[in-house]
Write a protein that holds these residues in place. Structure first.
Motif, mmCIF file in Angstrom:
data_model
loop_
_atom_site.group_PDB
_atom_site.id
_atom_site.type_symbol
_atom_site.label_atom_id
_atom_site.label_comp_id
_atom_site.label_asym_id
_atom_site.label_seq_id
_atom_site.Cartn_x
_atom_site.Cartn_y
_atom_site.Cartn_z
ATOM 1 N N ASP A 95 0.809 -1.220 0.000
ATOM 2 C CA ASP A 95 0.000 0.000 0.000
ATOM 3 C C ASP A 95 0.844 1.273 0.000
ATOM 4 O O ASP A 95 0.358 2.330 -0.381
ATOM 5 N N TRP A 96 2.086 1.171 0.448
ATOM 6 C CA TRP A 96 2.947 2.350 0.490
ATOM 7 C C TRP A 96 3.981 2.278 -0.632
ATOM 8 O O TRP A 96 3.671 2.567 -1.768
ATOM 9 N N GLU A 165 -2.049 3.588 -0.760
ATOM 10 C CA GLU A 165 -3.216 3.085 -1.484
ATOM 11 C C GLU A 165 -4.261 2.593 -0.482
ATOM 12 O O GLU A 165 -4.030 2.558 0.715
ATOM 13 N N GLY A 166 -5.420 2.213 -1.000
ATOM 14 C CA GLY A 166 -6.485 1.715 -0.139
ATOM 15 C C GLY A 166 -6.915 2.773 0.855
ATOM 16 O O GLY A 166 -7.117 3.940 0.499
ATOM 17 N N GLU A 167 -7.011 2.380 2.120
ATOM 18 C CA GLU A 167 -7.438 3.323 3.158
ATOM 19 C C GLU A 167 -6.464 4.489 3.326
ATOM 20 O O GLU A 167 -6.825 5.539 3.847
ATOM 21 N N TRP A 168 -5.224 4.322 2.862
ATOM 22 C CA TRP A 168 -4.202 5.354 3.026
ATOM 23 C C TRP A 168 -4.279 6.461 1.980
ATOM 24 O O TRP A 168 -3.502 7.403 2.021
ATOM 25 N N LYS A 169 -5.241 6.359 1.045
ATOM 26 C CA LYS A 169 -5.457 7.459 0.097
ATOM 27 C C LYS A 169 -6.038 8.676 0.804
ATOM 28 O O LYS A 169 -5.906 9.793 0.327
ATOM 29 N N ASP A 170 -6.676 8.444 1.921
ATOM 30 C CA ASP A 170 -7.232 9.542 2.712
ATOM 31 C C ASP A 170 -6.082 10.421 3.205
ATOM 32 O O ASP A 170 -5.169 9.944 3.878
ATOM 33 N N THR A 171 -6.127 11.685 2.862
ATOM 34 C CA THR A 171 -5.031 12.588 3.240
ATOM 35 C C THR A 171 -5.238 13.221 4.619
ATOM 36 O O THR A 171 -4.459 14.078 5.026
#
Length: 187
Positions: A95-96, A165-171
């Motif tokens: 995801d990173w 990516e995934g939930e980590w797209k939330d800034t």
């Protein structure tokens, strides 16, 4: 075969010019202990600066003619040190940085131009996680005791490179804006 004085002077002049040209443009040896590359970003609106522990920087620099200079940077993405072993492992995951598939982020210059005394404008291709972008950024350069010191900062958007990516797209947790800072000492 006899050489005329004019021919001897021409050969000598050509040899001296070749030596002078080779001496003015040289690949510098980077001092890894004094050089650094880091990522600066906000996590939960708190500024964070984390170093990349492993990088290879090659600079072929000609102070008299910067436009003939070149630079290449390779950064091992899994070497980002966030200060905690678990967080370091997390950012290497898919995801990173997806360091297993994309172990290195790279920058290759396409142009280096003088921007005034002690200033350069560097352009080139930045590749992170398989995504390539054309970038341009300012760099300062100064001579220091027989060494060249290069400092600069390259702002990027992490989501443009699918970093988070995934939930980590939330800034809201980790900002999209990231600055790659570098300090390179070479001779």
């Amino acid at each position: 075969m006899t050489w005329s004085l004019t021919m001897k002077k021409s050969v000598l002049l050509a040899a001296l010019l070749a030596v002078a040209a080779a001496a003015s443009a040289a690949v510098l040896k980077t001092d890894p202990a004094k050089s650094s590359v880091s990522a600066v970003f906000k996590q939960m609106n708190v500024p964070v600066e984390s170093p990349f522990k492993k990088h290879n920087i090659v600079i072929d620099y000609n102070a008299a003619a910067p436009d003939t200079s070149k630079a290449t940077v390779e950064i091992e993405t899994a070497s980002l040190d966030l200060g905690e072993a678990d967080m370091n492992k997390e950012v290497a995951k898919k995801d990173w940085f997806n360091s297993a598939q994309f172990p290195k982020a790279t920058f290759v210059s396409s142009a280096i131009k003088s921007a005034g005394a002690g200033k350069l404008t560097v352009s080139g291709k930045l590749t992170i996680k398989g995504k390539v972008a054309d970038v341009t950024f300012p760099v300062t350069v100064k001579a220091d005791g027989g060494k060249q010191v290069f400092d600069g900062a390259l702002p990027i958007k992490r989501l443009a490179f699918n970093i988070g990516e995934g939930e980590w797209k939330d800034t809201g947790m980790v900002a999209d804006e990231v600055t790659i800072k570098f300090h390179v000492v070479a001779q």
